[in-house]
Motif scaffolding. Structure first.
Motif, PDB file in Angstrom:
ATOM      1  N   ASN A 259       0.800  -1.222   0.000  1.00 10.65           N
ATOM      2  CA  ASN A 259       0.000   0.000   0.000  1.00 10.65           C
ATOM      3  C   ASN A 259       0.833   1.272   0.000  1.00 10.65           C
ATOM      4  O   ASN A 259       0.405   2.311  -0.494  1.00 10.65           O
ATOM      5  CB  ASN A 259      -0.927   0.032   1.218  1.00 10.65           C
ATOM      6  N   TYR A 260       2.006   1.189   0.611  1.00  8.84           N
ATOM      7  CA  TYR A 260       2.865   2.375   0.741  1.00  8.84           C
ATOM      8  C   TYR A 260       4.292   2.015   0.366  1.00  8.84           C
ATOM      9  O   TYR A 260       5.161   1.851   1.224  1.00  8.84           O
ATOM     10  CB  TYR A 260       2.834   2.903   2.182  1.00  8.84           C
ATOM     11  N   PRO A 261       4.553   1.891  -0.933  1.00  7.47           N
ATOM     12  CA  PRO A 261       5.885   1.457  -1.370  1.00  7.47           C
ATOM     13  C   PRO A 261       7.006   2.387  -0.911  1.00  7.47           C
ATOM     14  O   PRO A 261       8.160   1.966  -0.835  1.00  7.47           O
ATOM     15  CB  PRO A 261       5.762   1.419  -2.900  1.00  7.47           C
ATOM     16  N   GLU A 262       6.666   3.635  -0.618  1.00  9.44           N
ATOM     17  CA  GLU A 262       7.726   4.576  -0.203  1.00  9.44           C
ATOM     18  C   GLU A 262       7.769   4.774   1.311  1.00  9.44           C
ATOM     19  O   GLU A 262       8.399   5.721   1.799  1.00  9.44           O
ATOM     20  CB  GLU A 262       7.506   5.943  -0.846  1.00  9.44           C
ATOM     21  N   ASP A 263       7.057   3.905   2.032  1.00 10.38           N
ATOM     22  CA  ASP A 263       6.905   4.041   3.490  1.00 10.38           C
ATOM     23  C   ASP A 263       8.218   4.331   4.240  1.00 10.38           C
ATOM     24  O   ASP A 263       9.173   3.583   4.125  1.00 10.38           O
ATOM     25  CB  ASP A 263       6.293   2.739   4.027  1.00 10.38           C
ATOM     26  N   GLN A 264       8.193   5.421   4.998  1.00 12.32           N
ATOM     27  CA  GLN A 264       9.371   5.728   5.830  1.00 12.32           C
ATOM     28  C   GLN A 264       9.004   5.745   7.303  1.00 12.32           C
ATOM     29  O   GLN A 264       9.836   6.073   8.145  1.00 12.32           O
ATOM     30  CB  GLN A 264       9.921   7.105   5.458  1.00 12.32           C
ATOM     31  N   ALA A 265       7.735   5.414   7.576  1.00 14.59           N
ATOM     32  CA  ALA A 265       7.238   5.547   8.953  1.00 14.59           C
ATOM     33  C   ALA A 265       7.337   4.248   9.738  1.00 14.59           C
ATOM     34  O   ALA A 265       6.387   3.815  10.385  1.00 14.59           O
ATOM     35  CB  ALA A 265       5.805   6.067   8.935  1.00 14.59           C
ATOM     36  N   VAL A 266       8.498   3.598   9.661  1.00 13.93           N
ATOM     37  CA  VAL A 266       8.744   2.405  10.474  1.00 13.93           C
ATOM     38  C   VAL A 266      10.030   2.602  11.270  1.00 13.93           C
ATOM     39  O   VAL A 266      10.797   3.525  11.001  1.00 13.93           O
ATOM     40  CB  VAL A 266       8.864   1.116   9.616  1.00 13.93           C
ATOM     41  N   GLY A 267      10.229   1.711  12.249  1.00 15.53           N
ATOM     42  CA  GLY A 267      11.467   1.784  13.029  1.00 15.53           C
ATOM     43  C   GLY A 267      11.426   2.805  14.157  1.00 15.53           C
ATOM     44  O   GLY A 267      12.453   3.137  14.735  1.00 15.53           O
TER      45      GLY A 267
END
Ligand code: HEC
Length: 188
Positions: free
Chosen positions: A164-172
């Motif tokens: 859904n969010y291939p550019e997701d940076q909101a982890v970790g």
């Protein structure tokens, strides 16, 4: 006579300053209420969704609830509300320049040991010839949030997020870190 005039002048100046400070406070208060209600509703919906269907099923609920709430809260004329973050999941939530400034200040204050809860930043701005009042309120990472934004996300969830969010940076993220901010614009 002369002194009286000066006195009157200074009284009116003080009054004027008080009134304008009062007006600003009203806008800050309005933003605080908006951000608080938005957060409470979103968290509530998120908890219910996770409890009834699990984390993976809660993902679309999370997205739709956020945009539905943003639309509803923005209904009163001249109010825009949303969420933003330097480490965004949805590219639509990317911060603009003003938001980047505010987020950087929050991060600096956090690193200096301040608590993020209740941290806010506001300014009257003029952009493209239009004046508006802009407000940011820090969103700390709580334990519930770690399920979808933390370091140990389940493999299944990771897959769905990547799709859904291939550019997701909101982890970790870790507990207590700056997840992002509520961003509000009141047009004048
Ligand atoms: C069920 C998984 C899930 C949980 C739990 C969750 N989020 Fe999210 N979060 C998402 C998804 C999915 C998005 C992208 C929403 C969209 O497309 O607008 C998102 C987006 C956000 C954004 C908007 C900025 C961005 O990255 O696009 C913020 C801020 C945010 N989440 C904060 C939180 C906080 C704070 C918590 C804990 C109270 C939390 N989230 C819990 C899934 C989750």
């Amino acid at each position: 006579m002369h002194n009286k005039k000066i006195l009157l002048l200074s009284i009116s100046l003080v009054l004027l300053l008080t009134i304008s400070a009062g007006a600003e406070d009203q806008r800050v208060l309005q933003c605080r209420v908006l951000a608080r209600d938005f957060m409470t509703e979103l968290k509530g919906e998120l908890k219910v969704a996770i409890r009834s269907g699990g984390t993976v099923k809660a993902i679309p609920v999370c997205r739709e609830t956020a945009s539905e709430l943003a639309a509803r809260y923005s209904l009163p004329f001249g109010v825009q509300i949303g969420r933003t973050s330097e480490r965004w999941r949805n590219p639509d939530n990317r911060p603009d320049r003003w938001e980047q400034e505010g987020l950087a200040i929050f991060e600096k204050r956090r690193l200096q040991g301040e608590t993020l809860a209740g941290m806010e930043y506001w300014q009257e701005v003029e952009e493209k010839g239009e004046r508006s009042f802009r407000y940011l309120r820090a969103i700390p990472t709580g334990s519930l949030c770690l399920r979808c934004h933390g370091e140990n996300i389940s493999r299944k969830l990771k897959k769905v997020l990547q799709k859904n969010y291939p550019e997701d940076q909101a982890v970790g993220f870790r507990l207590g870190e700056l997840r992002g901010a509520f961003t509000i614009i009141l047009s004048q």
